[in-house]
Design a protein around this motif. Structure first.
Motif, short mmCIF file in Angstrom:
data_model
loop_
_atom_site.label_atom_id
_atom_site.label_comp_id
_atom_site.label_asym_id
_atom_site.label_seq_id
_atom_site.Cartn_x
_atom_site.Cartn_y
_atom_site.Cartn_z
N LYS A 1 0.84 -1.19 0.00
CA LYS A 1 0.00 0.00 0.00
C LYS A 1 0.88 1.25 0.00
O LYS A 1 1.86 1.33 0.73
CB LYS A 1 -0.91 0.01 1.23
N GLU A 2 0.52 2.20 -0.81
CA GLU A 2 1.29 3.44 -0.91
C GLU A 2 1.34 4.18 0.43
O GLU A 2 2.35 4.77 0.78
CB GLU A 2 0.66 4.33 -1.98
N SER A 3 0.27 4.12 1.19
CA SER A 3 0.21 4.82 2.46
C SER A 3 1.24 4.31 3.46
O SER A 3 1.61 5.01 4.40
CB SER A 3 -1.19 4.73 3.06
N GLY A 4 1.76 3.09 3.26
CA GLY A 4 2.74 2.52 4.17
C GLY A 4 4.08 3.24 4.17
O GLY A 4 4.87 3.10 5.09
N LYS A 5 4.34 4.05 3.14
CA LYS A 5 5.63 4.74 3.07
C LYS A 5 5.79 5.75 4.21
O LYS A 5 6.91 6.01 4.64
CB LYS A 5 5.81 5.42 1.72
N TRP A 6 4.69 6.27 4.73
CA TRP A 6 4.79 7.25 5.83
C TRP A 6 5.25 6.58 7.12
O TRP A 6 6.13 7.10 7.81
CB TRP A 6 3.45 7.96 6.02
N ALA A 7 4.68 5.44 7.43
CA ALA A 7 5.10 4.70 8.63
C ALA A 7 6.54 4.24 8.48
O ALA A 7 7.32 4.28 9.44
CB ALA A 7 4.16 3.52 8.87
N ASP A 8 6.91 3.79 7.27
CA ASP A 8 8.30 3.37 7.03
C ASP A 8 9.27 4.53 7.27
O ASP A 8 10.32 4.35 7.91
CB ASP A 8 8.48 2.86 5.60
N ALA A 9 8.94 5.71 6.76
CA ALA A 9 9.81 6.87 6.92
C ALA A 9 9.97 7.21 8.40
O ALA A 9 11.08 7.48 8.87
CB ALA A 9 9.25 8.07 6.16
N SER A 10 8.88 7.16 9.16
CA SER A 10 8.97 7.44 10.60
C SER A 10 9.85 6.42 11.30
O SER A 10 10.66 6.76 12.16
CB SER A 10 7.58 7.46 11.23
N HIS A 11 9.70 5.16 10.92
CA HIS A 11 10.51 4.09 11.51
C HIS A 11 12.00 4.34 11.27
O HIS A 11 12.82 4.28 12.20
CB HIS A 11 10.09 2.74 10.92
N PHE A 12 12.38 4.63 10.02
CA PHE A 12 13.79 4.87 9.70
C PHE A 12 14.32 6.13 10.39
O PHE A 12 15.46 6.16 10.85
CB PHE A 12 14.01 4.94 8.20
N CYS A 13 13.49 7.15 10.49
CA CYS A 13 13.92 8.37 11.19
C CYS A 13 14.15 8.10 12.67
O CYS A 13 15.12 8.58 13.25
CB CYS A 13 12.87 9.48 11.00
N ARG A 14 13.27 7.31 13.29
CA ARG A 14 13.45 6.96 14.71
C ARG A 14 14.77 6.21 14.90
O ARG A 14 15.49 6.45 15.87
CB ARG A 14 12.30 6.08 15.19
N GLN A 15 15.08 5.30 13.99
CA GLN A 15 16.33 4.55 14.09
C GLN A 15 17.54 5.49 13.98
O GLN A 15 18.51 5.33 14.70
CB GLN A 15 16.41 3.50 12.99
N ARG A 16 17.50 6.41 13.05
CA ARG A 16 18.64 7.30 12.82
C ARG A 16 18.78 8.36 13.89
O ARG A 16 19.90 8.73 14.24
CB ARG A 16 18.50 7.97 11.46
#
Length: 151
Positions: free
Chosen positions: A34-49
């Motif tokens: 789903k295209e909408s999943g990219k927002w959650a993915d971005a937040s996840h990677f930002c939290r990691q970094r």
């Protein structure tokens, strides 16, 4: 802030933590996620970094991020965010839904932007053009609490 200053501010990137290349398929059924999943993915990677400094970040999202799961995820992590509204949601403390509530707020400022002509294709692949136009942008502010489906 003057219109000239505002236009300048819109062209400057202050910081960029995550960027992902994503191409929308011509046929939405061909998408592997789903295209909408990219927002959650971005937040996840930002939290990691960013770790603990994520609390100082403001995530700015377009209308695709106006989904309940993303909004709840950002709140669960106590993160700041701006999402361009897509859904005319019910809000707590007002009989008006979100869009009408904001329409009733006083205008704090306005400016006009030029939108250039753009080539596009219709749903059958036929080339069409969007004509150049001017768009008036207004600034209105209100604090709202969205009703969730369980309220």
């Amino acid at each position: 802030m003057s219109a000239v200053t505002m236009q300048l501010a819109l062209k400057i990137t202050i910081g960029l933590i995550h960027k992902d290349w994503w191409c929308r398929p011509n046929n939405p059924e061909e998408a592997d996620e789903k295209e909408s999943g990219k927002w959650a993915d971005a937040s996840h990677f930002c939290r990691q970094r960013l770790g603990d400094t994520m609390s100082r970040v403001i995530s700015v999202c377009d209308r695709e991020a106006d989904i309940q799961s993303y909004l709840q995820d950002k709140q669960a992590h106590n993160e700041r965010f701006v999402v361009r509204a897509k859904h005319n949601r019910k809000i707590i403390g007002s009989e008006l839904p979100l869009f009408q509530h904001f329409e009733s707020q006083p205008e704090l400022g306005a400016y006009t932007v030029d939108i250039p002509q753009k080539g596009m294709k219709d749903s059958k692949g036929k080339a069409i053009n969007r004509v150049a136009r001017k768009a008036k942008l207004t600034v209105k502010v209100a604090t709202v609490t969205l009703k969730t489906q369980d309220k």
